[in-house]
Design an enzyme around this catalytic site. Structure first.
Site, short mmCIF file in Angstrom:
data_model
loop_
_atom_site.label_atom_id
_atom_site.label_comp_id
_atom_site.label_asym_id
_atom_site.label_seq_id
_atom_site.Cartn_x
_atom_site.Cartn_y
_atom_site.Cartn_z
N SER A 310 0.60 -1.18 0.07
CA SER A 310 -0.02 0.01 0.06
C SER A 310 0.71 1.34 0.05
O SER A 310 0.31 2.20 -0.38
CB SER A 310 -0.87 0.17 1.11
OG SER A 310 -1.70 -1.12 1.24
N THR A 311 2.09 1.27 0.36
CA THR A 311 3.06 2.51 0.43
C THR A 311 2.86 2.81 -1.12
O THR A 311 3.13 4.36 -1.35
CB THR A 311 4.33 2.24 0.61
OG1 THR A 311 4.66 1.05 0.39
CG2 THR A 311 4.40 2.29 2.23
#
Ligand SMILES: [Zn+2]
Length: 648
Positions: A310-311
């Protein structure tokens, strides 16, 4: 004679002339050898009759941005013997084997070797060398040498690197900047006869070595220590396989800190750091030993790739804004997943959903369908164009050897499903540093910087020999997109999944990630968090990665508190002041909690104590007694922080 033609006469004259010219040439040549070139020929003869003893130059130091020494040298000595000068070989071998802690049989073999000069031992400490010198044993030479030392032992070990037997750089900055650091050997010349025996009145000449240059780096040893202490705690508390933290200036790519745990002692780089391997070391094959050492020396911030998870949504968000596909207020609806090309891909919150939300809220929630939709609107061509712009198809150019590069599907193989999963950071691999560099560009106005350590080369007197300039790469996004992204990412920390890093008074932006490692369903995860501050004008960007945490593995919960602790140390150190906003000033409870020690308490006692103190907690396991806790005692956490009690 009458038969001799005119032609023949001409021939004779010609040959006479040739002979004369050749004769003149020889005379000139002899004259040349004797006088003009005499110096050089004498030197050649001299070198044939001398025996070189090399003097190691001082290797240049490696220092941090404030001049603190990271790598330096110690004067040591090398002990050699000259066979032809030895009077009592048994005595020499006995003394040297005792003083140098060597086997007599090995030493006597060397002592009796009929060679000009035989080395017995190098890197001998001054004290021992003085003792040997004072014995005045004929045929024993005590010469200056240099030993590399690292005053901070394990600090930044995979980054700094170390040197080999002859002081040559092996890995890390020591290898990368070897040309500057190594200097030039000097020598002691001693005239000998043809048999190698030193001449009674022979000339002794000392050619001084040229010392190496100093490498000035962008590292800050205080920030490096903050990073290492914080990382070590979480890797231990979470029983993780490994972890890493990078701190960088997002405006120019200067790396302040790069920490990896486990690490190793640079002063003993061939001592394995793993207890199990150490116990079995003697029984291991040389190949296994080499593999284990290489693994220990790996800098996985740059040598290894991983699935960012998700980064990476930071990149997809920036692409969406830049292409006008979304605005911060665009509307989305999460039903717990999205069907793509007949395949249902879940949101991480499934079976629950995020429902109706704006784009900004979608980023705060890290809602997968939001990013799948952006990916779909972009299409594979645009998506890959941005992957290239963000530098995922190339090395970052960091000045360390062995950098890895991202691994991606070939564009022609990317269907709707691949594109959907890539949009939320899955099904491709990048290095942690590639991610940090790409996110830096999103928050610095759109400039792809070159992450680096080396800033300049200076001599022993501090004169600048060379300054390194790093080129700025592509423009990734516009200033406008960059401004919007900073605001959105700040809200992730103040209101969203990144709230474990929220520190009242500091404007921090960031994004969490929980990456499931391959093969899927193996229960192995990487928890990570990328954050920057101050959000409006970022001076530092940090990436925390915890590989295979035991128990709770969510990025926000595992890496979030680590990031918070890191920034609580780093931001004041960087003289970034707290500025409370109105909302924060309104909250009376900006109190901080010093975590109590709960280990060995019964769960009932611990619950009672925490409730009385109004501290949020969570119990992991079904035991009666608290075995470990996170964060550990005496740690300071925010009033809304949580303590996790492990009972198994
Ligand atoms: Zn969702």
């Amino acid at each position: 004679m009458n038969n001799i033609s005119i032609n023949s006469k001409k021939k004779i004259i010609f040959y006479l002339l040739v002979f004369q010219i050749a004769f003149v040439f020889l005379i000139v040549r002899v004259f040349f050898i004797q006088s003009i070139n005499a110096e050089e020929y004498q030197k050649m003869a001299y070198e044939q009759q001398t025996r070189d003893r090399l003097i190691a130059p001082k290797r240049g130091e490696i220092v941090d941005r404030n001049g603190n020494v990271i790598a330096t040298n110690e004067s040591v000595y090398s002990i050699s013997v000259i066979n032809s000068q030895i009077e009592d070989s048994e005595k020499v071998a006995t003394v040297l084997s005792e003083k140098l802690d060597l086997k007599y049989e090995d030493v006597i073999k060397k002592v009796n070797k009929k060679v000009a000069l035989e080395r017995i031992k190098t890197k001998v400490p001054k004290e021992t060398a003085d003792e040997i010198r004072n014995l005045n044993l004929a045929g024993v030479m005590v010469d200056e040498d240099i030993k590399r030392i690292y005053p901070n032992n394990n600090m930044a070990s995979q980054v700094i690197g170390f040197v080999g037997k002859d002081n040559q750089g092996i890995i890390g900055l020591e290898a990368k900047y070897d040309e500057y650091l190594k200097g030039k050997q000097g020598k002691i010349l001693t005239e000998t006869d043809a048999r190698g025996v030193e001449l009674k009145n022979g000339i002794q000449e000392r050619v001084a070595p040229t010392n190496g240059y100093t490498l000035v780096t962008s590292l800050d040893i205080n920030m490096q220590k903050y990073a290492e202490q914080t990382l070590e705690k979480v890797v231990e508390a979470k029983g993780a396989k490994r972890g890493s933290i990078i701190l960088m200036n997002p405006q120019n790519g200067e790396i302040y800190a790069m920490a990896n745990k486990p690490d190793f002692n640079l002063n003993e780089p061939f001592t394995i750091n793993n207890e199990d391997l150490k116990a079995n070391w003697e029984n291991m094959s040389q190949k296994d030993k080499n593999d284990a050492l290489n693994q220990m020396w790996r800098n996985f911030s740059i040598n290894d790739t991983y699935e960012p998870g998700s980064t990476f949504k930071v990149m997809t968000s920036a692409m969406g804004l830049e292409e006008g596909i979304v605005t911060p207020d665009s509307h989305f609806n999460c039903s717990g997943g999205k069907t793509v090309a007949g395949r249902y891909i879940k949101c991480w919150r499934s079976p629950r959903s995020h429902g109706s939300q704006t784009f900004t809220q979608g980023v705060q929630n890290s809602c997968n369908p939001v990013f799948m939709e952006i990916g779909e609107s972009l299409g594979a061509d645009k998506f890959y164009e941005y992957m290239e712009k963000f530098g995922f198809n190339e090395k970052t150019g960091v000045d360390l050897p062995g950098e890895a590069v991202g691994i991606m599907h070939k564009k022609e193989n990317v269907g709707p499903v691949e594109l959907a999963t890539m949009s939320f950071g899955q099904s491709f691999q990048i290095t942690p540093l590639q991610l940090l560099r790409a996110i830096s560009s999103v928050i610095n106005g759109g400039e792809l910087v070159t992450p680096h350590f080396g800033t300049k080369i200076i001599d022993e007197n501090g004169n600048v020999i060379e300054t390194f300039n790093y080129e700025k790469g592509n423009t990734t996004v516009s200033k406008e997109t960059s401004e919007q992204m900073k605001v959105i990412l700040e809200s992730v920390v103040s209101e969203g999944t990144g709230n474990k890093t929220y520190i009242p008074g500091f404007r921090i932006g960031g994004k969490t990630a929980t990456s499931e490692k391959l093969p899927r369903k193996s229960g192995k995860y990487i928890a990570s968090f990328c954050a920057f501050a101050p959000a409006e004008n970022p001076q530092v960007i940090a990436l925390v990665l915890v590989d295979e945490p035991q128990g709770i593995y969510y990025g926000g919960q595992v890496a979030g508190p680590v990031m918070k602790e890191l920034l609580e140390n780093v931001l004041p150190y960087m003289k970034i002041d707290k500025v409370y906003n109105e909302k924060e000033l309104d909250i009376e409870e900006t109190r901080e909690i010093v975590v109590p020690n709960l280990i060995n308490m019964t769960v009932t006692e611990a619950k009672k104590m925490l409730s009385e103190e109004k501290i949020t907690y969570e119990i992991d396991g079904s035991g009666d007694t608290v075995r470990t806790q996170f964060p550990p005692s005496d740690e300071v956490i925010n009033f809304d922080g949580k303590i996790i009690l492990y009972t198994n």
